[in-house]
Write an enzyme that holds these catalytic residues in place. Structure first.
Site, short mmCIF file in Angstrom:
data_model
loop_
_atom_site.label_atom_id
_atom_site.label_comp_id
_atom_site.label_asym_id
_atom_site.label_seq_id
_atom_site.Cartn_x
_atom_site.Cartn_y
_atom_site.Cartn_z
N CYS A 160 2.37 2.43 12.17
CA CYS A 160 3.60 3.23 12.24
C CYS A 160 3.54 4.18 13.43
O CYS A 160 4.55 4.50 14.03
CB CYS A 160 3.79 4.06 10.97
SG CYS A 160 2.80 3.54 9.60
N GLY B 136 0.82 -1.22 0.00
CA GLY B 136 0.00 0.00 0.00
C GLY B 136 0.85 1.26 0.00
O GLY B 136 0.52 2.25 -0.68
N THR B 137 1.94 1.24 0.73
CA THR B 137 2.78 2.44 0.84
C THR B 137 3.34 2.83 -0.53
O THR B 137 3.26 3.99 -0.94
CB THR B 137 3.93 2.19 1.84
OG1 THR B 137 3.34 1.92 3.12
CG2 THR B 137 4.86 3.38 1.94
N GLN C 141 -7.91 -0.34 3.18
CA GLN C 141 -8.77 -0.92 4.23
C GLN C 141 -10.17 -1.25 3.71
O GLN C 141 -11.00 -1.78 4.45
CB GLN C 141 -8.90 0.05 5.43
CG GLN C 141 -7.60 0.29 6.17
CD GLN C 141 -7.10 -0.94 6.95
OE1 GLN C 141 -7.82 -1.92 7.15
NE2 GLN C 141 -5.84 -0.90 7.38
N ASN D 8 -8.06 3.90 8.33
CA ASN D 8 -7.48 2.76 9.04
C ASN D 8 -7.49 2.90 10.55
O ASN D 8 -7.26 1.93 11.26
CB ASN D 8 -6.03 2.55 8.56
CG ASN D 8 -5.23 3.83 8.59
OD1 ASN D 8 -5.57 4.79 7.91
ND2 ASN D 8 -4.18 3.85 9.38
N HIS E 110 -1.48 -7.70 2.45
CA HIS E 110 -1.46 -8.22 3.82
C HIS E 110 -2.61 -7.73 4.70
O HIS E 110 -2.73 -8.12 5.85
CB HIS E 110 -0.11 -7.97 4.50
CG HIS E 110 0.16 -6.56 4.93
ND1 HIS E 110 0.28 -6.21 6.25
CD2 HIS E 110 0.35 -5.44 4.22
CE1 HIS E 110 0.55 -4.92 6.34
NE2 HIS E 110 0.60 -4.44 5.12
N SER F 115 -3.37 -3.37 -0.85
CA SER F 115 -2.28 -4.06 -0.16
C SER F 115 -2.72 -5.48 0.18
O SER F 115 -3.83 -5.69 0.69
CB SER F 115 -1.96 -3.29 1.12
OG SER F 115 -1.01 -3.99 1.88
N THR G 90 12.43 -6.80 -10.64
CA THR G 90 11.94 -8.17 -10.79
C THR G 90 10.74 -8.38 -9.87
O THR G 90 10.80 -8.07 -8.69
CB THR G 90 13.06 -9.17 -10.46
OG1 THR G 90 14.16 -8.89 -11.32
CG2 THR G 90 12.60 -10.61 -10.65
#
Ligand SMILES: Cc1ncc(COP(=O)(O)O)c(C=O)c1O
Length: 384
Positions: free
Chosen positions: A328, A71-72, A180, A152, A202, A200, A238
Site C-alpha cells: 500500500c 489479512g486486512t 508473513q 512485512n 495470498h 492471509s 456468503t
C-alpha cells in the site's frame, strides 16, 4: 528480457495444486452454503473440509477459525472487535507497535479517535520491540495487546511467546498478525499464548481476497459484519467457497513444506545479499532489519546515494519486481513508517528497497538480479 518476481511479501503466485482445487469447486454447482438443498450442502461440505484441514495444520479447533476476505479484514476484526468487547469490561487501553501493517495501525488510530487510550511501542534500529518497554507500558485497564509475528517490510520477528505470557498475566487479549509468518515460522495456535491470530491466503500461494482470523475459544470479540449467521454469527456474508478451498490447500502445502522452504529462502537471501555486497563493497549496501530474529524470505536493503523510486523504476525496466515497503505504501512517495520507527538515518530511509523471495525463484535468478542491481546502483552513483 527475463522477468524476475521478488515481491512475494506483497503477493505470491498461485500454486498449481491450489488452482486445481479451486477449479474443481468452480466447475461444480456450488449453492449458497447456507441453503438447505443438495447444492447448498455441497458448498457447506467444501467449507467444512477446508476448515478442518486448516485447523489440523494450525493446531486449533475448526470452530476457532473465522474465514475473512484476507489479512486486512482479520486485523480489523481483531482490533476493533476485541477493543469494543473489552470496553464492556472497563478496559480501554491498547498496546501495539509503530511497525504494524496499516491494517492494524489504522484501526488502532480509529479506536484512539473513539476515545481508546493507545500506546505505540517503538522498535530498536533492527525492528525489535523491547519486552521491558512493553511491561512498563501496561496499565490497570490494558485490555488488548497487538504485536505482529514477522514484519512485512524488514522481516524482523517479535518474541510472541514472551509477550503472550505477559498478556496472560494481566488478563488482556493478545492479537498477533501472523500474515508473513505462516508457512515459515511454526504456528500451532493451541500451544501459543495467543488469543487472536490473522492469516492471509495470498501470501502463501493461495488466492487473493481470502484469509482467516483464529479466535481462541472464549475470546471476547464483537462482529464487524452483520447480516446472516455465517461463521457462527461472527462474520456475516456468503462465504467464498472456492477461495476458502484454495486457502485450505495452500495451508496444507505451506505447512508441510515449511522447513524446506525456510532453508531454500535462507539460501536465496544469503546468496543475494552476499553477491550484492561483493559487487558494491560493504559500504555500498546496508541491510535493514535483524540478523537473527527474522523470517528468511524478506530482505530490506539500502543503497546509499540511490533514491528508492529511481532504483525501483530501473529494476522494473530490467524486468525485476521489488518494492519500497508494504504494497500500500509503494506507489506513493511516502516514506516507510516502519523504517522511520526504526529511526534509520535519512540516507538509509530514502534508498531502501524490499526484496522478497518465494515459490519459483532460483539461485540463477537471484544471481542475475544481484548483478543488475549492482550495475544500476553503480550507474546512478557515477551519474550523480
Ligand atoms: C503483515 C501483514 N498484515 C496484513 C496484511 C494485509 O493482508 P491482505 O493483503 O490479505 O489484506 C499484509 C499484506 O501485505 C501484511 O504483510
Amino acid at each position: 528480457m527475463q522477468s524476475i518476481y521478488l515481491d512475494h511479501a506483497a503477493s505470491t503466485p498461485l500454486h498449481p495444486e491450489v488452482l486445481d482445487t479451486m477449479l474443481e469447486v468452480y466447475r461444480g454447482l456450488v449453492g449458497n452454503p447456507s441453503s438447505i438443498h443438495n447444492n447448498g450442502r455441497h458448498g457447506k461440505r467444501i467449507l467444512n473440509q477446508a476448515r478442518d484441514r486448516i485447523a489440523a495444520h494450525m493446531g486449533c479447533q475448526p470452530s476457532e477459525l473465522v474465514f475473512t476476505s484476507g489479512g486486512t479484514e482479520s486485523d480489523n476484526m481483531a482490533l476493533i472487535g476485541a477493543a469494543h468487547a473489552m470496553r464492556r469490561r472497563g478496559k480501554t487501553h491498547i498496546i501495539t507497535t509503530a511497525i504494524e501493517h496499516h491494517a492494524v495501525l489504522h484501526p488502532a488510530e480509529k479506536l484512539s479517535s473513539e476515545g481508546f487510550d493507545v500506546t505505540w511501542l517503538s522498535p530498536d534500529i533492527h525492528g525489535r520491540i523491547s519486552l521491558e518497554e512493553l511491561k512498563s507500558s501496561i496499565k490497570e485497564n490494558t485490555g488488548l495487546i497487538s504485536v505482529m509475528y514477522a514484519n512485512n517490510e524488514v522481516g524482523t520477528t517479535q518474541p510472541i511467546e514472551e509477550i503472550g505470557g505477559i498478556t496472560r498475566e494481566i488478563g488482556a487479549v493478545f492479537h498477533v498478525d501472523a500474515v508473513q509468518a505462516l508457512g515459515l515460522l511454526p504456528i500451532h495456535c493451541a500451544s501459543l499464548p495467543v488469543d487472536l491470530m490473522s492469516f492471509s491466503a495470498h501470501k502463501i500461494n493461495g488466492p487473493q481476497g481470502v484469509g482467516a482470523l483464529y479466535i481462541a475459544k472464549g475470546t471476547p470479540v464483537e462482529a464487524l459484519l452483520l447480516g446472516g449467521s455465517q461463521e457462527r454469527k461472527r462474520r456475516a456474508g456468503t462465504e467464498n467457497a472456492a477461495g476458502i478451498a484454495g486457502f485450505g490447500k495452500a495451508v496444507e502445502l505451506a505447512v508441510s513444506d515449511r522447513e524446506h522452504k525456510w532453508k531454500t529462502m535462507e539460501q536465496l537471501r544469503l546468496h543475494f545479499v552476499g553477491r550484492i555486497a561483493q559487487l558494491l563493497g560493504d559500504s555500498g549496501v546496508v541491510v535493514n532489519g535483524h540478523d537473527v530474529y527474522r523470517v528468511p524470505h524478506i530482505v530490506n536493503l539500502s543503497f546509499p546515494g540511490v533514491d528508492t523510486e529511481t532504483m525501483l523504476m530501473n529494476l522494473d525496466i530490467e524486468g525485476i519486481a521489488a518494492a519500497s515497503g508494504s504494497a500500500c505504501t509503494s506507489g506513493s512517495l511516502e516514506r516507510s513508517h516502519v523504517l522511520q520507527a526504526m529511526a534509520l538515518p535519512e540516507e538509509r530511509l530514502r534508498s531502501a528497497v524490499r526484496f522478497s523471495f518465494g515459490l519459483g525463484n532460483t539461485l540463477e535468478e537471484i544471481e542475475y538480479a544481484a548483478e543488475k542491481i549492482a550495475t544500476i546502483a553503480t550507474r546512478i552513483r557515477n551519474n550523480a
